[in-house]
Design an enzyme around this catalytic site. Structure first.
Site, PDB file in Angstrom:
ATOM      1  N   ARG A  85       0.876  14.396  13.590  1.00 13.38           N
ATOM      2  CA  ARG A  85       1.326  14.236  12.210  1.00 13.38           C
ATOM      3  C   ARG A  85       1.309  15.542  11.395  1.00 13.38           C
ATOM      4  O   ARG A  85       0.508  15.703  10.465  1.00 13.38           O
ATOM      5  CB  ARG A  85       0.516  13.141  11.503  1.00 13.38           C
ATOM      6  CG  ARG A  85       0.569  11.846  12.267  1.00 13.38           C
ATOM      7  CD  ARG A  85      -0.116  10.727  11.546  1.00 13.38           C
ATOM      8  NE  ARG A  85       0.660  10.191  10.436  1.00 13.38           N
ATOM      9  CZ  ARG A  85       0.192   9.299   9.586  1.00 13.38           C
ATOM     10  NH1 ARG A  85      -1.021   8.859   9.683  1.00 13.38           N
ATOM     11  NH2 ARG A  85       0.960   8.867   8.616  1.00 13.38           N
TER      12      ARG A  85
ATOM     13  N   ARG B 270      -8.726  -0.548   4.518  1.00 11.79           N
ATOM     14  CA  ARG B 270      -7.835   0.462   3.957  1.00 11.79           C
ATOM     15  C   ARG B 270      -6.479  -0.140   3.605  1.00 11.79           C
ATOM     16  O   ARG B 270      -5.805   0.355   2.695  1.00 11.79           O
ATOM     17  CB  ARG B 270      -7.613   1.590   4.970  1.00 11.79           C
ATOM     18  CG  ARG B 270      -8.834   2.456   5.190  1.00 11.79           C
ATOM     19  CD  ARG B 270      -8.479   3.620   6.081  1.00 11.79           C
ATOM     20  NE  ARG B 270      -7.242   4.211   5.630  1.00 11.79           N
ATOM     21  CZ  ARG B 270      -6.339   4.800   6.423  1.00 11.79           C
ATOM     22  NH1 ARG B 270      -6.560   4.904   7.702  1.00 11.79           N
ATOM     23  NH2 ARG B 270      -5.239   5.305   5.933  1.00 11.79           N
TER      24      ARG B 270
ATOM     25  N   LYS C  25       0.839  -1.211   0.000  1.00 11.09           N
ATOM     26  CA  LYS C  25       0.000   0.000   0.000  1.00 11.09           C
ATOM     27  C   LYS C  25       0.867   1.251   0.000  1.00 11.09           C
ATOM     28  O   LYS C  25       0.616   2.188  -0.763  1.00 11.09           O
ATOM     29  CB  LYS C  25      -0.901   0.001   1.242  1.00 11.09           C
ATOM     30  CG  LYS C  25      -1.566   1.344   1.516  1.00 11.09           C
ATOM     31  CD  LYS C  25      -2.422   1.335   2.767  1.00 11.09           C
ATOM     32  CE  LYS C  25      -1.715   1.580   4.061  1.00 11.09           C
ATOM     33  NZ  LYS C  25      -1.420   2.990   4.397  1.00 11.09           N
ATOM     34  N   ASN C  26       1.878   1.267   0.859  1.00 10.42           N
ATOM     35  CA  ASN C  26       2.643   2.506   1.034  1.00 10.42           C
ATOM     36  C   ASN C  26       3.643   2.782  -0.090  1.00 10.42           C
ATOM     37  O   ASN C  26       4.316   3.815  -0.090  1.00 10.42           O
ATOM     38  CB  ASN C  26       3.329   2.521   2.407  1.00 10.42           C
ATOM     39  CG  ASN C  26       2.307   2.729   3.520  1.00 10.42           C
ATOM     40  OD1 ASN C  26       1.149   3.072   3.261  1.00 10.42           O
ATOM     41  ND2 ASN C  26       2.733   2.501   4.752  1.00 10.42           N
TER      42      ASN C  26
ATOM     43  N   ASP D 231       4.816   0.411  11.991  1.00 10.78           N
ATOM     44  CA  ASP D 231       3.601  -0.197  11.441  1.00 10.78           C
ATOM     45  C   ASP D 231       3.428  -1.668  11.848  1.00 10.78           C
ATOM     46  O   ASP D 231       2.419  -2.289  11.490  1.00 10.78           O
ATOM     47  CB  ASP D 231       3.585  -0.088   9.900  1.00 10.78           C
ATOM     48  CG  ASP D 231       3.349   1.347   9.445  1.00 10.78           C
ATOM     49  OD1 ASP D 231       2.983   2.191  10.276  1.00 10.78           O
ATOM     50  OD2 ASP D 231       3.554   1.622   8.238  1.00 10.78           O
TER      51      ASP D 231
ATOM     52  N   CYS E  35      -5.134  12.677  12.923  1.00 14.47           N
ATOM     53  CA  CYS E  35      -5.126  11.233  12.740  1.00 14.47           C
ATOM     54  C   CYS E  35      -5.015  10.564  14.087  1.00 14.47           C
ATOM     55  O   CYS E  35      -4.406  11.098  15.001  1.00 14.47           O
ATOM     56  CB  CYS E  35      -3.969  10.832  11.842  1.00 14.47           C
ATOM     57  SG  CYS E  35      -3.848   9.069  11.645  1.00 14.47           S
TER      58      CYS E  35
END
Ligand code: EPZ
Length: 429
Positions: free
Chosen positions: A131, A408, A22-23, A316, A126
């Site tokens: 952030r 997501r 995803k990233n 993560d 968030c």
């Protein structure tokens, strides 16, 4: 709202195909704004964040065509996107869209570099911390952009185009590095990014930009050199495998016991996490098809881990490791150094009977012999999946609420886990 129901206690056995990252997929899609030719991306995961970014890019006038499956394609193979930003019709990224996904703020860089202007909503708050975007703005200003903030929007202008510069980040930032890298590709002259993030997704994006005609060296190291070019062209690029998905399933297998092949995974993308799992007593065997993870008989040993930028232990995977350590034989210590508020999963893990205490940035997890299923709810993507890991080893039923967070970032999570013997189902509505 969909929920996931899990009955814990089954060992995992089988193969889990690892999706595209995803990233990496998100910044790669954004990089398509840098050229008026078509960028073809293979192995793009089917995720809610990818679909949302398609909408956001569409708002700028970008055409995206998702190629259908061809005979012989693997069931889990990611999609191929043909992305054409031939005509950028709007350089504004509105609040309604940017507030839903922080990474969409990064469109500011290619829009500014190619169109010499951008108006992008500040991303919303968030659940994992404040952030800010101060370092992204600093990088663009170094490259010659004039930036003002008005009505919650960042308004960036570079009437004569961006100019190469030396950008030194005071702290390692993935978002700052992506933005500086994309913007510098079309700046006049050379740019040096020092104290750059070394995450594999940065190197993947730089590799794609080079295929598009950029001149970037050193991506994946703390010092990146970019020679600006006048124009970028189309290219074809395959998204690298998701190291966080890999680590998540490795921890799920460590939690339940059993043996699973993580197909397509690349061990060098998450060596620090694999080393921690080995220390915890999990058997990790890299092979031609990815990584085999197994834990048979032996219990889980406690570990002491501090999150850090790549190549350190990734933030993560912090929540997932914490879930695993709730069952360790002794006390583990996990320190979070990247985001100041990334412990929202602690109170939810406690609902399974986990014993976790927090002292500032450090969580102490006293392993317990049993977890019990419970109704739980998560506040962010990685926290949600840590609850799934706990549930897989808990006695009885767990209902995970608010799973839109999972959608997501995890492609077909329940299908991948149930194919390996987990009792897990999505309940719609
Ligand atoms: C990326 O976020 C990832 N997101 C995150 O993954 C990941 O947790 C994070 O990098 C760290 O690895 C994507 O790639 C889309 P940062 P990013 O800029 O780029 C501070 C997930 O679950 N900072 O490296 O936003 C910031 O507050 C997500 O997939 C500033 O102070 O992270 C943080 O403390 C969540 N000013 C630290 O730097 C700035 O201008 C690192 O943030 C920018 C960042």
């Amino acid at each position: 709202m969909d929920r996931i129901r899990i009955i814990g206690g089954n060992k995992l056995h089988g193969t889990i195909p690892i999706s595209g990252a995803k990233n990496a997929a998100l910044p790669l899609m954004i990089a398509a704004l840098l050229t008026d030719e078509t960028l073809i991306l293979d192995n793009v995961p089917r995720l809610a964040d990818v679909a949302l970014l398609q909408r956001i890019l569409g708002n700028h006038g970008v055409d995206i065509m998702a190629a259908g499956k061809r005979p012989g394609d693997h069931e889990y193979q990611g999609q191929t996107l043909h992305i054409s930003a031939k005509n950028i019709i709007d350089t504004t990224a509105p609040y309604e869209l940017v507030s839903k996904m922080r990474a969409s703020f990064w469109v500011v860089a290619p829009l500014l570099a190619r169109m010499h202007e951008a108006k992008v909503s500040l991303p919303g708050g968030c659940a994992i911390g404040t952030r800010p975007v101060d370092l992204l703005i600093m990088a663009l200003e170094k490259l010659g952009a004039e930036i003002s903030i008005d009505g919650g929007y960042v308004i960036a202008k570079a009437p004569g185009g961006l100019k190469g510069a030396t950008i030194e980040f005071p702290k390692v930032t993935v978002s700052g590095t992506h933005v500086a890298l994309m913007a510098a590709t079309l700046a006049k002259g050379s740019t040096i990014i020092s104290n750059a993030a070394c995450e594999p997704e940065i190197a993947d994006v730089a590799g794609c930009l080079n295929k598009m005609g950029a001149k970037i060296t050193g991506a994946g190291t703390p010092r990146i050199l970019i020679e600006g070019v006048a124009k970028l062209h189309g290219a074809r690029h395959t998204v690298l495998p998701d190291r966080i998905e890999t680590g998540t399933y490795a921890m799920a297998v460590a939690m339940t016991g059993g043996e699973v092949q993580l197909s397509g995974a690349r061990p060098e993308l998450l060596q620090a996490a694999l080393d921690v799992l080995t220390e915890a007593g999990v058997s990790i065997t890299p092979n031609n098809d990815g990584i085999k993870v197994s834990r048979n008989g032996a219990g889980i040993s406690p570990v002491t881990v501090t999150t850090a930028p790549f190549p350190g232990f990734p933030t993560d995977l912090q929540a997932q490791l914490m879930a695993l350590m709730t069952r360790a034989k002794g006390a583990s210590h996990i320190t979070e150094t990247i985001f100041e508020n990334r412990f929202m999963h602690v109170q939810e893990l406690a609902r399974f009977g986990a014993k976790i205490s927090l002292d500032g940035e450090t969580a102490t997890i006293d392993g317990v012999s049993k977890l019990r299923g419970a109704p739980v709810m998560a506040t962010d993507l990685r926290a949600s999946v840590s609850l799934v890991i706990a549930a897989l080893a808990a006695d009885g039923e767990t209902m995970v609420n608010r799973i839109y967070h999972l959608d997501r970032g995890f492609e077909r999570l329940e299908e991948k886990l149930s194919a390996c013997g987990a009792t897990i189902e999505r309940i719609s509505g």
